[in-house]
Scaffold this active site. Structure first.
Site, PDB file in Angstrom:
ATOM      1  N   TYR A 174       0.725  -1.287  -0.114  1.00 43.83           N
ATOM      2  CA  TYR A 174       0.023   0.079   0.038  1.00 43.83           C
ATOM      3  C   TYR A 174       0.693   1.159   0.020  1.00 43.83           C
ATOM      4  O   TYR A 174       1.906   1.476   0.913  1.00 43.83           O
ATOM      5  CB  TYR A 174      -0.822   0.046   1.111  1.00 43.83           C
ATOM      6  CG  TYR A 174      -2.107   1.070   1.232  1.00 43.83           C
ATOM      7  CD1 TYR A 174      -3.322   0.572   0.428  1.00 43.83           C
ATOM      8  CD2 TYR A 174      -2.084   2.094   1.831  1.00 43.83           C
ATOM      9  CE1 TYR A 174      -4.265   1.511   0.551  1.00 43.83           C
ATOM     10  CE2 TYR A 174      -3.167   2.961   2.081  1.00 43.83           C
ATOM     11  CZ  TYR A 174      -4.147   2.702   1.248  1.00 43.83           C
ATOM     12  OH  TYR A 174      -5.390   3.383   1.335  1.00 43.83           O
ATOM     13  N   SER A 189       1.163  -7.796   1.799  1.00 44.59           N
ATOM     14  CA  SER A 189       0.182  -6.696   2.431  1.00 44.59           C
ATOM     15  C   SER A 189      -0.710  -6.516   1.322  1.00 44.59           C
ATOM     16  O   SER A 189      -1.473  -7.495   0.797  1.00 44.59           O
ATOM     17  CB  SER A 189       0.782  -5.280   2.835  1.00 44.59           C
ATOM     18  OG  SER A 189      -0.147  -4.714   3.612  1.00 44.59           O
ATOM     19  N   GLN A 190      -0.997  -5.140   0.642  1.00 46.29           N
ATOM     20  CA  GLN A 190      -1.817  -5.021  -0.418  1.00 46.29           C
ATOM     21  C   GLN A 190      -1.524  -6.015  -1.439  1.00 46.29           C
ATOM     22  O   GLN A 190      -2.274  -6.418  -2.233  1.00 46.29           O
ATOM     23  CB  GLN A 190      -1.645  -3.494  -0.909  1.00 46.29           C
ATOM     24  CG  GLN A 190      -2.423  -3.311  -2.230  1.00 46.29           C
ATOM     25  CD  GLN A 190      -2.311  -1.713  -2.516  1.00 46.29           C
ATOM     26  OE1 GLN A 190      -3.227  -1.042  -2.298  1.00 46.29           O
ATOM     27  NE2 GLN A 190      -1.054  -1.508  -3.226  1.00 46.29           N
ATOM     28  N   ASP A 224       0.732  -8.412  14.482  1.00 48.81           N
ATOM     29  CA  ASP A 224       0.398  -7.422  13.218  1.00 48.81           C
ATOM     30  C   ASP A 224      -1.000  -6.640  13.466  1.00 48.81           C
ATOM     31  O   ASP A 224      -1.972  -7.312  13.759  1.00 48.81           O
ATOM     32  CB  ASP A 224       0.192  -8.391  11.949  1.00 48.81           C
ATOM     33  CG  ASP A 224       0.016  -7.255  10.629  1.00 48.81           C
ATOM     34  OD1 ASP A 224       0.130  -6.017  10.745  1.00 48.81           O
ATOM     35  OD2 ASP A 224       0.324  -7.981   9.642  1.00 48.81           O
ATOM     36  N   HIS A 270       3.853  -6.166  11.107  1.00 55.10           N
ATOM     37  CA  HIS A 270       3.364  -6.225   9.926  1.00 55.10           C
ATOM     38  C   HIS A 270       4.748  -6.290   8.962  1.00 55.10           C
ATOM     39  O   HIS A 270       4.275  -6.540   7.697  1.00 55.10           O
ATOM     40  CB  HIS A 270       2.700  -4.838   9.310  1.00 55.10           C
ATOM     41  CG  HIS A 270       2.019  -4.919   8.075  1.00 55.10           C
ATOM     42  ND1 HIS A 270       1.197  -5.882   7.691  1.00 55.10           N
ATOM     43  CD2 HIS A 270       1.899  -4.024   6.968  1.00 55.10           C
ATOM     44  CE1 HIS A 270       0.697  -5.822   6.473  1.00 55.10           C
ATOM     45  NE2 HIS A 270       1.202  -4.940   5.890  1.00 55.10           N
TER      46      HIS A 270
END
Length: 323
Positions: free
Chosen positions: A94, A188-189, A275, A304
């Protein structure tokens, strides 16, 4: 950050009831069919990165709406003439973009054709990007998770998911790539996008590597963490109080815990139990609902950042066996 979500014994069984919205498959069939009206038209121009072991190319292809998406392609320089390589399509976290040409070299060094897709409209938070998002939206909270939130047709991630599918198509068409050995990957994203690609084009990917994936189990994620990006939705709805039902209806079309049921390729997930950006329960929502064979690596004391180099080592070994 201490352990704060469900204990591991409950995470392993966590499978939320996420009803699918009406017309989910038709929405995505139409979205991808609209994209197919435009040629992928991939181009790859050699770039002098100053490196001798890897050949790099400045690439473009046509994504959502025929709009031009940038990418990098890295190939091992000393590959066998005429050999077809397994490929990796990587999607970025992201706020990031494809970065500079020399930044991501591991997978080409490991013998893969490695495509890094730029993320439309992003690439100004932590890694530079070059692709604009030509489509506008109504009022949105700063960030990307509320852009066009009141309709699946206008939601930002409709464009991004279509771009990601087209990136796999561009990679599979490259003459140096084995089209039957292409992997979707991301953190992640990027991990959420990789799951979406595996679901929307199940015959186009041979394996999936989603690390600490975002875009999963929106009803839980937006209510148990106030960290961004999920916090963007909460703050948007704090202002737009009467849009809650419509916002979550839109998000349901893009929830990878739902879409992932359609995937068939084997997947290696990762999760970090401390996370607070992508809560562990939301990662397990995607993992436990994933349609293909799946394994997960657990990092109990990480936030994260996840497994980082340790997870990459696992991925190299796992892909060697899986492909």
């Amino acid at each position: 950050m201490p352990l704060w979500d469900l204990p591991l014994s409950q995470l392993a069984a966590y499978r939320p009831d996420l009803p699918e919205p009406d017309g989910l498959d038709e929405f995505w069939r139409r979205s991808l069919a609209d994209a197919q009206e435009h040629e992928v038209a991939a181009t790859f121009r050699p770039v002098d990165s100053g490196l001798t072991a890897i050949e790099s190319f400045d690439g473009t292809f046509r994504g959502y709406g025929g709009e031009e998406i940038s990418c990098w392609l890295h190939l091992p320089a000393h590959r066998m003439p005429g050999a077809r390589l397994p490929g990796i399509a990587e999607y970025v976290g992201y706020g990031g973009g494809r970065g500079l040409v020399h930044e991501r070299l591991l997978w080409a060094a490991a013998g893969y054709a490695h495509l890094i897709m730029d993320t439309r409209g992003q690439g100004s938070s932590w890694s530079v990007g070059d692709t604009s998002d030509a489509s506008g939206s109504g009022p949105a909270h700063p960030g990307f998770l509320t852009k066009g939130l009141l309709s699946p047709e206008t939601f930002y991630y409709r464009r991004l998911f279509v771009d990601a599918v087209r990136a796999v198509q561009a990679l599979r068409q490259h003459p140096a790539v084995d089209p039957d050995a292409v992997v979707a990957k991301g953190i992640s994203q990027g991990g959420g996008v990789a799951i979406a690609v595996a679901a929307l084009q199940p015959n186009a990917v041979a394996a999936v590597l989603p690390d600490v994936p975002f875009l999963s189990d929106f009803p839980r994620a937006t209510t148990i963490t106030n960290s961004d990006p999920y916090g963007e939705v909460a703050r948007y709805l704090k202002a737009h109080r009467d849009d809650t039902a419509q916002a979550f209806r839109t998000l349901s079309y893009f929830d990878v815990a739902t879409l992932g049921r359609r995937a068939t390729a084997p997947a290696l997930f990762s999760v970090a139990l401390m996370d607070n950006i992508c809560p562990p329960s939301t990662v397990y929502a995607a993992y436990n609902n994933y349609g293909g064979p799946h394994e997960i690596r657990v990092y109990p004391f990480n936030d994260h950042e996840g497994g980082q180099a340790f997870q990459e080592r696992e991925q190299i070994r796992w892909l060697r066996e899986t492909l």
